[in-house]
Design a protein around this motif. Structure first.
Motif, PDB file in Angstrom:
ATOM      1  N   ASN A  22       0.810  -1.225   0.000  1.00  0.00           N
ATOM      2  CA  ASN A  22       0.000   0.000   0.000  1.00  0.00           C
ATOM      3  C   ASN A  22       0.840   1.270   0.000  1.00  0.00           C
ATOM      4  OD1 ASN A  22      -2.283  -1.542  -0.019  1.00  0.00           O
ATOM      5  ND2 ASN A  22      -2.714  -1.344   2.156  1.00  0.00           N
ATOM      6  N   GLU A  23       1.851   1.321   0.846  1.00  0.00           N
ATOM      7  CA  GLU A  23       2.660   2.537   0.952  1.00  0.00           C
ATOM      8  C   GLU A  23       3.461   2.776  -0.320  1.00  0.00           C
ATOM      9  OE1 GLU A  23       4.296   6.015   2.521  1.00  0.00           O
ATOM     10  OE2 GLU A  23       2.539   4.818   3.079  1.00  0.00           O
ATOM     11  N   LEU A  24       4.061   1.727  -0.855  1.00  0.00           N
ATOM     12  CA  LEU A  24       4.848   1.869  -2.081  1.00  0.00           C
ATOM     13  C   LEU A  24       3.950   2.251  -3.251  1.00  0.00           C
ATOM     14  CD1 LEU A  24       7.501   1.686  -3.559  1.00  0.00           C
ATOM     15  CD2 LEU A  24       7.192  -0.802  -3.719  1.00  0.00           C
ATOM     16  N   SER A  25       2.802   1.601  -3.363  1.00  0.00           N
ATOM     17  CA  SER A  25       1.871   1.935  -4.442  1.00  0.00           C
ATOM     18  C   SER A  25       1.393   3.379  -4.329  1.00  0.00           C
ATOM     19  CB  SER A  25       0.669   0.985  -4.408  1.00  0.00           C
ATOM     20  OG  SER A  25       1.060  -0.333  -4.713  1.00  0.00           O
ATOM     21  N   ARG A  26       1.166   3.831  -3.099  1.00  0.00           N
ATOM     22  CA  ARG A  26       0.737   5.214  -2.895  1.00  0.00           C
ATOM     23  C   ARG A  26       1.792   6.189  -3.415  1.00  0.00           C
ATOM     24  NH1 ARG A  26       1.851   9.179   0.321  1.00  0.00           N
ATOM     25  NH2 ARG A  26       3.278   7.910   1.581  1.00  0.00           N
ATOM     26  N   LYS A  27       3.061   5.934  -3.106  1.00  0.00           N
ATOM     27  CA  LYS A  27       4.140   6.820  -3.558  1.00  0.00           C
ATOM     28  C   LYS A  27       4.229   6.849  -5.087  1.00  0.00           C
ATOM     29  CE  LYS A  27       7.097   6.338   0.533  1.00  0.00           C
ATOM     30  NZ  LYS A  27       8.425   5.870   1.027  1.00  0.00           N
ATOM     31  N   ILE A  28       4.096   5.684  -5.698  1.00  0.00           N
ATOM     32  CA  ILE A  28       4.164   5.619  -7.160  1.00  0.00           C
ATOM     33  C   ILE A  28       2.984   6.355  -7.780  1.00  0.00           C
ATOM     34  CG2 ILE A  28       4.134   4.088  -9.158  1.00  0.00           C
ATOM     35  CD1 ILE A  28       5.523   1.984  -7.389  1.00  0.00           C
ATOM     36  N   ASN A  29       1.805   6.147  -7.226  1.00  0.00           N
ATOM     37  CA  ASN A  29       0.609   6.819  -7.755  1.00  0.00           C
ATOM     38  C   ASN A  29       0.718   8.332  -7.616  1.00  0.00           C
ATOM     39  OD1 ASN A  29      -0.695   4.470  -8.533  1.00  0.00           O
ATOM     40  ND2 ASN A  29      -1.725   4.204  -6.574  1.00  0.00           N
ATOM     41  N   GLU A  30       1.255   8.798  -6.486  1.00  0.00           N
ATOM     42  CA  GLU A  30       1.417  10.243  -6.287  1.00  0.00           C
ATOM     43  C   GLU A  30       2.412  10.820  -7.286  1.00  0.00           C
ATOM     44  OE1 GLU A  30       2.502  10.771  -2.213  1.00  0.00           O
ATOM     45  OE2 GLU A  30       0.438  10.572  -1.467  1.00  0.00           O
ATOM     46  N   TYR A  31       3.523  10.114  -7.484  1.00  0.00           N
ATOM     47  CA  TYR A  31       4.519  10.546  -8.468  1.00  0.00           C
ATOM     48  C   TYR A  31       3.886  10.605  -9.863  1.00  0.00           C
ATOM     49  CZ  TYR A  31       8.563  10.278 -11.585  1.00  0.00           C
ATOM     50  OH  TYR A  31       9.466  10.503 -12.593  1.00  0.00           O
ATOM     51  N   GLU A  32       3.177   9.528 -10.208  1.00  0.00           N
ATOM     52  CA  GLU A  32       2.593   9.422 -11.535  1.00  0.00           C
ATOM     53  C   GLU A  32       1.536  10.489 -11.776  1.00  0.00           C
ATOM     54  OE1 GLU A  32       1.665   5.572 -14.245  1.00  0.00           O
ATOM     55  OE2 GLU A  32       0.623   5.693 -12.328  1.00  0.00           O
ATOM     56  N   ALA A  33       0.688  10.716 -10.772  1.00  0.00           N
ATOM     57  CA  ALA A  33      -0.361  11.723 -10.901  1.00  0.00           C
ATOM     58  C   ALA A  33       0.238  13.116 -11.055  1.00  0.00           C
ATOM     59  CB  ALA A  33      -1.284  11.680  -9.687  1.00  0.00           C
ATOM     60  N   ALA A  34       1.270  13.406 -10.262  1.00  0.00           N
ATOM     61  CA  ALA A  34       1.918  14.717 -10.355  1.00  0.00           C
ATOM     62  C   ALA A  34       2.557  14.903 -11.719  1.00  0.00           C
ATOM     63  CB  ALA A  34       2.965  14.857  -9.253  1.00  0.00           C
ATOM     64  N   HIS A  35       3.203  13.846 -12.215  1.00  0.00           N
ATOM     65  CA  HIS A  35       3.846  13.937 -13.517  1.00  0.00           C
ATOM     66  C   HIS A  35       2.804  14.085 -14.620  1.00  0.00           C
ATOM     67  CE1 HIS A  35       6.979  13.335 -16.526  1.00  0.00           C
ATOM     68  NE2 HIS A  35       6.067  12.640 -17.191  1.00  0.00           N
ATOM     69  N   SER A  36       1.710  13.328 -14.527  1.00  0.00           N
ATOM     70  CA  SER A  36       0.655  13.401 -15.539  1.00  0.00           C
ATOM     71  C   SER A  36       0.081  14.798 -15.625  1.00  0.00           C
ATOM     72  CB  SER A  36      -0.458  12.398 -15.207  1.00  0.00           C
ATOM     73  OG  SER A  36       0.031  11.079 -15.251  1.00  0.00           O
ATOM     74  N   ARG A  37      -0.228  15.364 -14.469  1.00  0.00           N
ATOM     75  CA  ARG A  37      -0.792  16.728 -14.468  1.00  0.00           C
ATOM     76  C   ARG A  37       0.175  17.701 -15.098  1.00  0.00           C
ATOM     77  NH1 ARG A  37      -2.853  15.105  -9.381  1.00  0.00           N
ATOM     78  NH2 ARG A  37      -1.032  15.930  -8.308  1.00  0.00           N
ATOM     79  N   GLY A  38       1.456  17.617 -14.705  1.00  0.00           N
ATOM     80  CA  GLY A  38       2.442  18.552 -15.223  1.00  0.00           C
ATOM     81  C   GLY A  38       2.638  18.405 -16.708  1.00  0.00           C
ATOM     82  N   GLU A  39       2.777  17.171 -17.172  1.00  0.00           N
ATOM     83  CA  GLU A  39       3.057  16.930 -18.585  1.00  0.00           C
ATOM     84  C   GLU A  39       1.884  17.298 -19.462  1.00  0.00           C
ATOM     85  OE1 GLU A  39       4.010  13.164 -21.555  1.00  0.00           O
ATOM     86  OE2 GLU A  39       4.414  13.004 -19.412  1.00  0.00           O
ATOM     87  N   TYR A  40       0.688  16.807 -19.122  1.00  0.00           N
ATOM     88  CA  TYR A  40      -0.452  17.030 -19.990  1.00  0.00           C
ATOM     89  C   TYR A  40      -0.883  18.495 -19.983  1.00  0.00           C
ATOM     90  CZ  TYR A  40      -0.549  11.988 -19.478  1.00  0.00           C
ATOM     91  OH  TYR A  40      -0.221  10.671 -19.436  1.00  0.00           O
ATOM     92  N   ILE A  41      -0.878  19.119 -18.806  1.00  0.00           N
ATOM     93  CA  ILE A  41      -1.269  20.516 -18.724  1.00  0.00           C
ATOM     94  C   ILE A  41      -0.272  21.395 -19.471  1.00  0.00           C
ATOM     95  CG2 ILE A  41      -1.542  22.481 -17.160  1.00  0.00           C
ATOM     96  CD1 ILE A  41      -2.714  20.529 -15.128  1.00  0.00           C
ATOM     97  N   ASN A  42       1.027  21.140 -19.291  1.00  0.00           N
ATOM     98  CA  ASN A  42       2.040  21.948 -19.944  1.00  0.00           C
ATOM     99  C   ASN A  42       1.966  21.814 -21.458  1.00  0.00           C
ATOM    100  OD1 ASN A  42       3.012  22.907 -17.546  1.00  0.00           O
ATOM    101  ND2 ASN A  42       4.642  21.397 -17.368  1.00  0.00           N
ATOM    102  N   ASN A  43       1.724  20.597 -21.970  1.00  0.00           N
ATOM    103  CA  ASN A  43       1.600  20.419 -23.414  1.00  0.00           C
ATOM    104  C   ASN A  43       0.421  21.208 -23.958  1.00  0.00           C
ATOM    105  OD1 ASN A  43       3.761  18.720 -23.493  1.00  0.00           O
ATOM    106  ND2 ASN A  43       2.583  16.820 -23.630  1.00  0.00           N
ATOM    107  N   TYR A  44      -0.691  21.140 -23.249  1.00  0.00           N
ATOM    108  CA  TYR A  44      -1.907  21.828 -23.693  1.00  0.00           C
ATOM    109  C   TYR A  44      -1.731  23.341 -23.629  1.00  0.00           C
ATOM    110  CZ  TYR A  44      -6.943  22.624 -24.175  1.00  0.00           C
ATOM    111  OH  TYR A  44      -8.179  23.018 -24.588  1.00  0.00           O
ATOM    112  N   VAL A  45      -1.173  23.819 -22.533  1.00  0.00           N
ATOM    113  CA  VAL A  45      -0.967  25.251 -22.369  1.00  0.00           C
ATOM    114  C   VAL A  45      -0.003  25.778 -23.410  1.00  0.00           C
ATOM    115  CG1 VAL A  45      -0.044  27.029 -20.851  1.00  0.00           C
ATOM    116  CG2 VAL A  45      -1.524  25.263 -19.921  1.00  0.00           C
ATOM    117  N   SER A  46       1.072  25.011 -23.696  1.00  0.00           N
ATOM    118  CA  SER A  46       2.054  25.434 -24.682  1.00  0.00           C
ATOM    119  C   SER A  46       1.416  25.599 -26.048  1.00  0.00           C
ATOM    120  CB  SER A  46       3.186  24.411 -24.751  1.00  0.00           C
ATOM    121  OG  SER A  46       4.092  24.736 -25.780  1.00  0.00           O
TER     122      SER A  46
END
Length: 221
Positions: free
Chosen positions: A82-106
């Motif tokens: 649970n703890e490891l999966s939580r860390k991976i999901n948080e990393y992935e979600a943060a990266h997804s938001r940053g990547e997809y939003i930045n591409n769209y905004v650009s």
């Protein structure tokens, strides 16, 4: 979302698998799961530790700091994960938001000098897209997901019973994918549905399709 954070996640995976009593079983299962990506009988036999597998997946561009789907897949097979999966999901979600939003905004910024466009940050970048664009995204998934639709469904957290119903009630891959997307749209958070979908595609080893959707999202349609 930095390289050091990615390396830290990988190290935690290596340690966790190494400490597991089922290390050999987990490694064998993962080698079989990624056999097509390893794409070499010699390399396959040489993989005796989870670190070796991660290195090969990076070489094959299946695993990277931009796509930690394989880390999620490994963590899912670990007991008390649970703890490891939580860390991976948080990393992935943060990266997804940053990547997809930045591409769209650009893309929107580039177009703004030529035409009037709605700000992509109006409340939420994916909460107010045109019906035409959303239909294009859904149609693209339906047309291109193919036999990966089951993997996509699982990563979208669709229940196994529902997946079985999709399988039995539809006689073609396209119809199964269409049914899946209808179910996903009904349950998805309208403000997060797009990057959750892209995240699920990458976890399903369809990073190519995820990038196609990002290009569609950047279009002014």
């Amino acid at each position: 979302m930095t390289v050091s954070e990615y390396q830290d996640l990988k190290q935690q995976i290596v340690v966790s698998v190494g400490q597991s009593e089922k290390h050999g079983q987990i490694l064998h299962t993962l080698k079989e799961f990624y056999k097509d990506d390893i794409d070499s009988s010699r390399r396959y036999e040489q993989i005796t530790k989870i670190g070796h597998l991660l290195n090969i997946l990076e070489i094959r561009d299946v695993l990277s700091k931009d796509n930690v789907g394989p880390l999620k897949e490994i963590a899912r097979r670990l007991p008390n994960n649970n703890e490891l999966s939580r860390k991976i999901n948080e990393y992935e979600a943060a990266h997804s938001r940053g990547e997809y939003i930045n591409n769209y905004v650009s893309e929107a910024t580039q177009n703004s000098s030529h035409r009037q466009v709605e700000s992509p940050l109006n409340n939420h970048p994916f909460g107010h897209i045109s019906n035409r664009k959303k239909k294009r995204i859904v149609d693209t998934v339906v047309e291109e997901i193919g036999s990966y639709w089951r993997d996509l469904a699982r990563h979208l957290e669709i229940r196994e019973g529902t997946i079985d119903n999709i399988e039995s009630n539809n006689n073609s891959l396209a119809k199964k994918a269409q049914n899946l997307m209808e179910i996903y749209e009904d349950k998805a958070d309208p403000q997060r549905w797009f990057f959750v979908l892209c995240d699920a595609l990458e976890s399903s080893r369809r990073k190519d399709l995820s990038k196609t959707l990002q290009n569609i999202m950047a279009m002014n349609i």
